[in-house]
Design a protein around this motif. Structure first.
Motif, PDB file in Angstrom:
ATOM      1  N   PHE A  10     -12.827  -1.493   3.619  1.00  0.00           N
ATOM      2  CA  PHE A  10     -11.554  -2.084   3.216  1.00  0.00           C
ATOM      3  C   PHE A  10     -10.757  -1.105   2.360  1.00  0.00           C
ATOM      4  O   PHE A  10      -9.549  -0.931   2.570  1.00  0.00           O
ATOM      5  CB  PHE A  10     -11.750  -3.396   2.451  1.00  0.00           C
ATOM      6  CG  PHE A  10     -10.462  -3.920   1.887  1.00  0.00           C
ATOM      7  CD1 PHE A  10      -9.531  -4.522   2.722  1.00  0.00           C
ATOM      8  CD2 PHE A  10     -10.160  -3.779   0.540  1.00  0.00           C
ATOM      9  CE1 PHE A  10      -8.314  -4.979   2.219  1.00  0.00           C
ATOM     10  CE2 PHE A  10      -8.954  -4.232   0.032  1.00  0.00           C
ATOM     11  CZ  PHE A  10      -8.026  -4.833   0.869  1.00  0.00           C
ATOM     12  N   LYS A  11     -11.391  -0.463   1.397  1.00  0.00           N
ATOM     13  CA  LYS A  11     -10.690   0.488   0.534  1.00  0.00           C
ATOM     14  C   LYS A  11     -10.075   1.615   1.354  1.00  0.00           C
ATOM     15  O   LYS A  11      -8.949   2.046   1.087  1.00  0.00           O
ATOM     16  CB  LYS A  11     -11.638   1.053  -0.530  1.00  0.00           C
ATOM     17  CG  LYS A  11     -11.969   0.064  -1.621  1.00  0.00           C
ATOM     18  CD  LYS A  11     -12.950   0.655  -2.619  1.00  0.00           C
ATOM     19  CE  LYS A  11     -13.334  -0.370  -3.678  1.00  0.00           C
ATOM     20  NZ  LYS A  11     -14.322   0.154  -4.635  1.00  0.00           N
ATOM     21  N   ARG A  12     -10.804   2.079   2.360  1.00  0.00           N
ATOM     22  CA  ARG A  12     -10.295   3.144   3.220  1.00  0.00           C
ATOM     23  C   ARG A  12      -9.089   2.647   4.032  1.00  0.00           C
ATOM     24  O   ARG A  12      -8.054   3.314   4.087  1.00  0.00           O
ATOM     25  CB  ARG A  12     -11.389   3.643   4.168  1.00  0.00           C
ATOM     26  CG  ARG A  12     -10.937   4.782   5.067  1.00  0.00           C
ATOM     27  CD  ARG A  12     -11.982   5.188   6.072  1.00  0.00           C
ATOM     28  NE  ARG A  12     -12.505   4.107   6.869  1.00  0.00           N
ATOM     29  CZ  ARG A  12     -11.859   3.521   7.879  1.00  0.00           C
ATOM     30  NH1 ARG A  12     -10.647   3.898   8.186  1.00  0.00           N
ATOM     31  NH2 ARG A  12     -12.422   2.546   8.564  1.00  0.00           N
ATOM     32  N   ILE A  13      -9.213   1.468   4.621  1.00  0.00           N
ATOM     33  CA  ILE A  13      -8.111   0.891   5.408  1.00  0.00           C
ATOM     34  C   ILE A  13      -6.899   0.660   4.511  1.00  0.00           C
ATOM     35  O   ILE A  13      -5.765   0.990   4.877  1.00  0.00           O
ATOM     36  CB  ILE A  13      -8.551  -0.426   6.096  1.00  0.00           C
ATOM     37  CG1 ILE A  13      -9.557  -0.127   7.208  1.00  0.00           C
ATOM     38  CG2 ILE A  13      -7.355  -1.197   6.651  1.00  0.00           C
ATOM     39  CD1 ILE A  13     -10.221  -1.367   7.792  1.00  0.00           C
ATOM     40  N   GLY A  56     -13.627  -4.191  16.756  1.00  0.00           N
ATOM     41  CA  GLY A  56     -13.296  -2.842  17.186  1.00  0.00           C
ATOM     42  C   GLY A  56     -12.777  -2.767  18.614  1.00  0.00           C
ATOM     43  O   GLY A  56     -12.838  -1.715  19.246  1.00  0.00           O
ATOM     44  N   LEU A  57     -12.282  -3.872  19.150  1.00  0.00           N
ATOM     45  CA  LEU A  57     -11.748  -3.882  20.511  1.00  0.00           C
ATOM     46  C   LEU A  57     -10.381  -3.184  20.595  1.00  0.00           C
ATOM     47  O   LEU A  57      -9.885  -2.930  21.681  1.00  0.00           O
ATOM     48  CB  LEU A  57     -11.640  -5.314  21.037  1.00  0.00           C
ATOM     49  CG  LEU A  57     -12.962  -6.086  21.118  1.00  0.00           C
ATOM     50  CD1 LEU A  57     -12.724  -7.533  21.533  1.00  0.00           C
ATOM     51  CD2 LEU A  57     -13.920  -5.402  22.091  1.00  0.00           C
ATOM     52  N   CYS A  58      -9.783  -2.937  19.449  1.00  0.00           N
ATOM     53  CA  CYS A  58      -8.545  -2.172  19.357  1.00  0.00           C
ATOM     54  C   CYS A  58      -8.675  -1.277  18.115  1.00  0.00           C
ATOM     55  O   CYS A  58      -9.646  -1.382  17.371  1.00  0.00           O
ATOM     56  CB  CYS A  58      -7.333  -3.102  19.240  1.00  0.00           C
ATOM     57  SG  CYS A  58      -7.380  -4.190  17.791  1.00  0.00           S
ATOM     58  N   SER A  59      -7.710  -0.430  17.901  1.00  0.00           N
ATOM     59  CA  SER A  59      -7.772   0.433  16.715  1.00  0.00           C
ATOM     60  C   SER A  59      -7.575  -0.409  15.451  1.00  0.00           C
ATOM     61  O   SER A  59      -6.998  -1.505  15.506  1.00  0.00           O
ATOM     62  CB  SER A  59      -6.695   1.519  16.793  1.00  0.00           C
ATOM     63  OG  SER A  59      -5.410   0.962  16.603  1.00  0.00           O
ATOM     64  N   GLU A  60      -8.033   0.107  14.337  1.00  0.00           N
ATOM     65  CA  GLU A  60      -7.832  -0.594  13.051  1.00  0.00           C
ATOM     66  C   GLU A  60      -6.345  -0.784  12.790  1.00  0.00           C
ATOM     67  O   GLU A  60      -5.922  -1.842  12.315  1.00  0.00           O
ATOM     68  CB  GLU A  60      -8.451   0.199  11.903  1.00  0.00           C
ATOM     69  CG  GLU A  60      -9.941   0.136  11.859  1.00  0.00           C
ATOM     70  CD  GLU A  60     -10.524   1.020  10.758  1.00  0.00           C
ATOM     71  OE1 GLU A  60      -9.791   1.852  10.167  1.00  0.00           O
ATOM     72  OE2 GLU A  60     -11.727   0.868  10.499  1.00  0.00           O
ATOM     73  N   ARG A  61      -5.567   0.247  13.094  1.00  0.00           N
ATOM     74  CA  ARG A  61      -4.120   0.181  12.865  1.00  0.00           C
ATOM     75  C   ARG A  61      -3.497  -0.962  13.671  1.00  0.00           C
ATOM     76  O   ARG A  61      -2.691  -1.730  13.144  1.00  0.00           O
ATOM     77  CB  ARG A  61      -3.480   1.517  13.246  1.00  0.00           C
ATOM     78  CG  ARG A  61      -2.004   1.594  12.924  1.00  0.00           C
ATOM     79  CD  ARG A  61      -1.463   3.004  13.231  1.00  0.00           C
ATOM     80  NE  ARG A  61      -0.126   3.149  12.752  1.00  0.00           N
ATOM     81  CZ  ARG A  61       0.968   2.822  13.451  1.00  0.00           C
ATOM     82  NH1 ARG A  61       0.842   2.322  14.657  1.00  0.00           N
ATOM     83  NH2 ARG A  61       2.162   2.993  12.934  1.00  0.00           N
TER      84      ARG A  61
END
Length: 179
Positions: A10-13, A56-61
């Motif tokens: 979460f911190k990274r995102i 993870g079926l799509c990018s985090e963005r």
């Protein structure tokens, strides 16, 4: 995923996307710092809550933006539900209905100027919202109708009045600058 790994992720995102999400929200919520900050906070709270379910079926963005778009749409619905149209009947309304004039182009050009914030902030909230949906978020009349729970014809009329109001405020602002 362990609680510690979830917090690190979460911190990274958050660090990676917070500024981008804030800018997106800021432009779509009436250019209001307080609302944009609150909504961005709510978005990242939802990101944190949903992180363990993210497959993870799509990018985090893409995932973060999907949450963001849903939150912004919810914001539009809540804001619009509480607003009543203000009748705007004057010479400018008649001018706007003239098919020879390209008001969409004028409004779009004005959106790129520095005066946009002043003009938008002088409009009734529901006018500001439909203009943002149409010209910043590039939504169709049909999409705006869905978001605001109005008929497409009602949205067209609101857009007509919102454009007229915007142009009137813009003309007044420019006239004051000349003086």
């Amino acid at each position: 995923m362990s609680k510690e790994n979830c917090e690190k992720k979460f911190k990274r995102i958050y660090a990676q996307y917070v500024d981008e999400i804030y800018q997106y929200v800021f432009l779509r919520t009436g250019i209001n710092v307080g609302i944009a900050e609150d909504l961005t906070q709510e978005i990242f709270l939802d990101v944190f809550k949903g992180l363990s379910r993210f497959k993870g079926l799509c990018s985090e963005r893409t995932w973060v933006y999907k949450i963001t778009k849903n939150k912004v749409n919810d914001f539009y619905r809540k804001q619009y539900r509480h607003l009543e149209p203000i009748p705007l009947e004057d010479d400018l309304t008649v001018e706007i209905s003239d098919p020879k004039q390209d008001m969409d182009t004028l409004v779009e050009k004005t959106f790129s100027s520095a005066d946009i914030i002043d003009c938008l902030n002088q409009l009734p909230e529901h006018y500001k919202l439909v203009l943002l949906l149409k010209y910043i978020d590039d939504r169709s009349v049909k999409e705006i109708a869905t978001i605001t729970n109005k008929s497409p014809k009602a949205v067209e009329n609101i857009l007509l009045r919102a454009r007229a109001g915007f142009i009137k405020v813009y003309q007044t602002l420019k006239a004051e600058e000349i003086r």
